[in-house]
Design a protein around this motif. Structure first.
Motif, mmCIF file in Angstrom:
data_model
loop_
_atom_site.group_PDB
_atom_site.id
_atom_site.type_symbol
_atom_site.label_atom_id
_atom_site.label_comp_id
_atom_site.label_asym_id
_atom_site.label_seq_id
_atom_site.Cartn_x
_atom_site.Cartn_y
_atom_site.Cartn_z
ATOM 1 N N CYS A 29 0.655 2.170 -12.813
ATOM 2 C CA CYS A 29 1.088 1.579 -11.539
ATOM 3 C C CYS A 29 1.989 0.276 -11.762
ATOM 4 N N LYS A 30 1.464 -0.450 -12.634
ATOM 5 C CA LYS A 30 2.267 -1.482 -13.294
ATOM 6 C C LYS A 30 3.582 -1.378 -13.734
ATOM 7 N N ALA A 31 3.350 -0.459 -14.538
ATOM 8 C CA ALA A 31 4.577 0.185 -15.288
ATOM 9 C C ALA A 31 5.766 0.562 -14.503
ATOM 10 N N ILE A 32 5.165 1.447 -13.377
ATOM 11 C CA ILE A 32 6.219 1.999 -12.356
ATOM 12 C C ILE A 32 6.879 1.025 -11.516
ATOM 13 N N GLU A 33 6.297 -0.298 -11.291
ATOM 14 C CA GLU A 33 6.645 -1.175 -10.399
ATOM 15 C C GLU A 33 7.760 -1.888 -11.438
ATOM 16 N N LEU B 10 1.412 6.438 -6.992
ATOM 17 C CA LEU B 10 0.383 7.420 -7.471
ATOM 18 C C LEU B 10 0.742 8.792 -7.311
ATOM 19 N N GLN B 11 1.504 9.245 -6.278
ATOM 20 C CA GLN B 11 2.136 10.358 -6.179
ATOM 21 C C GLN B 11 3.198 10.764 -7.263
ATOM 22 N N ARG B 12 4.034 9.597 -7.669
ATOM 23 C CA ARG B 12 4.972 10.008 -8.687
ATOM 24 C C ARG B 12 4.132 10.225 -10.157
ATOM 25 N N GLU C 168 0.930 -1.116 0.025
ATOM 26 C CA GLU C 168 0.040 0.067 -0.121
ATOM 27 C C GLU C 168 0.852 1.343 0.059
ATOM 28 N N ARG C 169 1.759 1.189 0.663
ATOM 29 C CA ARG C 169 2.978 2.479 0.797
ATOM 30 C C ARG C 169 3.491 2.732 -0.800
ATOM 31 N N ASN C 170 3.947 1.368 -1.294
ATOM 32 C CA ASN C 170 4.330 1.535 -2.772
ATOM 33 C C ASN C 170 3.379 2.137 -3.492
ATOM 34 N N ARG C 171 2.194 1.707 -3.512
ATOM 35 C CA ARG C 171 1.086 2.232 -4.494
ATOM 36 C C ARG C 171 0.989 3.569 -4.154
ATOM 37 N N GLN C 172 0.788 4.115 -2.936
ATOM 38 C CA GLN C 172 0.883 5.749 -2.727
ATOM 39 C C GLN C 172 1.855 6.605 -3.212
#
Length: 268
Positions: A217-221, A17-19, A10-14
């Motif tokens: 979000c998947k691309a950033i991961e 999203l900010q990025r 959840e921290r990574n997702r937030q």
């Protein structure tokens, strides 16, 4: 109390999203996403950059890996396109001035040449190539939108005509013409501030629709994983581990998400 796996996700997702909210087309990671599988948008942008209103792009590939010569340095092109006449286009985003130097441009052009001529083919079959760098700053400080680089026969003053074209685009240019509008939008993170309808629509898709946000979000991961793997490979080489097979073993032991085929790509 240690962070749970769910809390970490959840921290990574937030953070992602900010990025995402801060992404601009001037950021190469985001530019690759908005161009991916979008020939009309790539054609629209390349028409503005080249001044060719009749340019017809027939293919566009993002993160195109190019390496034909054993032992040569490979390149991962931001966006690699081909037009209806066979000309090739390499569009690169370079935010740091040092990343767009003359020698880098020369290497990009040479790699495209090697990729596009097979053994025993006549040299005249080499297609025209366009290496286009969009730089965040004005590389040459003259305040103009473009800096075209062409070879010249110094003895005659005529163009050499070898089909190699290098173009530096001033990403800081603020004119009210087509290129000024495009560069304005490349610097925008909010699609509502963009002036070009096509750029705004694609940016809005990735930032405001559920499907687009999930894709990003998947691309950033994937970017995060890619950076981690590449850093690890560089560390292996710094410590003297240069055998690709040995690096593959270490990668597979270190990163559970890697397949053997992908590990071999990183180690090559």
């Amino acid at each position: 109390m240690p962070e749970t796996e769910q809390q970490r996700k959840e921290r990574n997702r937030q953070e992602d999203l900010q990025r995402l909210r801060g992404f601009r087309p001037m950021d190469d990671d985001f530019m690759r996403c908005i161009f991916k599988d979008d020939i009309p948008l790539a054609q629209h942008v390349l028409r503005i950059l080249t001044g060719k209103d009749d340019l017809e792009i027939v293919s566009i590939e993002t993160q195109a890996d190019m390496k034909r010569l054993v032992g040569a340095r490979s390149l991962c092109l931001d966006a690699y396109g081909k037009d209806s006449t066979g000309k090739r286009y390499d569009l690169e985003i370079q935010r740091a001035d040092k990343g767009a130097g003359a020698h880098r441009a020369r290497y990009h052009s040479s790699v495209m040449d090697v990729e596009n001529l097979n053994a025993s083919e006549d040299f005249d079959l080499l297609p025209d190539t366009y290496t286009i760098f969009i730089t965040e700053n004005d590389m040459y400080g003259k305040g103009i939108p473009f800096y075209p680089i062409e070879r010249i026969n110094l003895g005659t003053g005529e163009q050499f005509g070898d089909g190699e074209h290098i173009l530096y685009v001033n990403g800081a240019y603020e004119g009210d013409d087509e290129i000024g509008i495009l560069m304005h939008d490349f610097r925008c993170s909010d699609p509502d501030d963009m002036l070009d309808d096509k750029m705004a629509a694609k940016t809005r898709y990735f930032k405001e629709t559920e499907e687009g946000v999930e894709y990003m979000c998947k691309a950033i991961e994937d970017m995060r994983n890619d950076n981690s793997v590449r850093t690890y490979v560089e560390a292996c080489r710094d410590f003297g581990v240069v055998d690709p097979a040995e690096i593959v073993k270490k990668l597979l032991a270190k990163f559970a998400f890697l397949t053997e085929e992908k590990a071999k790509e990183y180690a090559s």
